[in-house]
Scaffold this active site. Sequence first.
Site, PDB file in Angstrom:
ATOM      1  N   TYR A 168      -6.712  26.132  11.925  1.00 32.61           N
ATOM      2  CA  TYR A 168      -5.875  25.611  12.948  1.00 32.61           C
ATOM      3  C   TYR A 168      -7.402  25.002  13.927  1.00 32.61           C
ATOM      4  O   TYR A 168      -8.000  25.782  14.472  1.00 32.61           O
ATOM      5  CB  TYR A 168      -5.281  26.530  13.741  1.00 32.61           C
ATOM      6  CG  TYR A 168      -4.755  26.382  15.114  1.00 32.61           C
ATOM      7  CD1 TYR A 168      -4.926  24.709  15.782  1.00 32.61           C
ATOM      8  CD2 TYR A 168      -4.056  26.969  15.944  1.00 32.61           C
ATOM      9  CE1 TYR A 168      -4.226  24.493  16.904  1.00 32.61           C
ATOM     10  CE2 TYR A 168      -3.584  26.780  17.224  1.00 32.61           C
ATOM     11  CZ  TYR A 168      -3.567  25.458  17.581  1.00 32.61           C
ATOM     12  OH  TYR A 168      -2.879  25.024  18.614  1.00 32.61           O
ATOM     13  N   LYS A 216      -4.687  22.138  10.516  1.00 30.85           N
ATOM     14  CA  LYS A 216      -3.915  21.726  11.927  1.00 30.85           C
ATOM     15  C   LYS A 216      -5.045  21.124  12.794  1.00 30.85           C
ATOM     16  O   LYS A 216      -5.697  21.861  13.426  1.00 30.85           O
ATOM     17  CB  LYS A 216      -3.160  22.788  12.545  1.00 30.85           C
ATOM     18  CG  LYS A 216      -2.374  22.222  13.399  1.00 30.85           C
ATOM     19  CD  LYS A 216      -1.775  23.436  14.590  1.00 30.85           C
ATOM     20  CE  LYS A 216      -1.435  22.839  15.856  1.00 30.85           C
ATOM     21  NZ  LYS A 216      -1.050  23.965  16.956  1.00 30.85           N
TER      22      LYS A 216
END
Length: 307
Positions: free
Chosen positions: A139, A169
């Site tokens: 992330y 992400k």
Amino acid sequence: MIMEKIHGLIDAPFTPFDENGDINLKPIPAYAEMLKKNGLQGVFINGSSGEGYMLTPEERITLAEAWIAAAPDDFKVIVHVGSCCVRESRRLAEHAQSIGAWGIGSMAPPFPKISRIEELVKYIEEIACGASDLPFYFYHIPAFNGVYLPMIKLLEAVDGRVPNFAGIKYTFESLYEYNQCRLYKDGKFDMLHGQDETILPSLVMGGAEGGIGGTTNYNGRELTGIIKAWKDGDVLTARERQNFSQEVINVICRYRGNIVAGKRIMKLIGLDLGKNRTPFQNMTDEEEASMKTELESIGFFERCNRL
């Protein structure tokens, strides 16, 4: 590993709290059904929108189990397991795998600040091996942890070293870097777009297939509509929906952003998830009324998610 790539949008849900500030599992089944109904493909729980770093490990485990139990058919549950304690992260990863999560992910810890690619790879490696059968997503959200490292270098470093590394992400402003990561080895890794305000540009330039969003909690119909319109060749509709979604974001930014204002919007559309934990400054009733008026002025409640 041959891993499935995500198509469509995954939601980053808020964590429901009761009046005492304890986690409240009661809304989760209705929450999951609402997201599915409005076009979301799954959830990425216990992340930034879910105030994950402000939850105890036991609370995170309980929430993961509740979301797995409530998930509709063909609804992905990805568990954010990041922590300042890598051993805790690995334990959360092991638990996620044991209960049947679809995948896991982690941002870089806010402390200590990671400043080298090799440090980040070792952090990822130690967590990912705790759930070796699940796809792991890094992330990338440097605004939260100050880790402004080149993501292409990360892909090069994990390639062949972390077998279950699925992708990133990508919650950062550089669509150039996003696209370069997407092109790496002919699209080897799954690049999930992470900024709801630029879905259309990522489709046009980056060929995005999937994403994880926060305003999808209440504006998912419009955001998934951008992707549909683009695929249908209807650029004008895609553009209108993207511009509308930016108007919604402009409103929440005047009320301390998605984590605070977005959670209060959930109450306005009929799903009260409680207040935020300290140190977030919760909205006052006056601010809620003002925000509601602003949302009404742009026609939000005619276009938002439906329960």
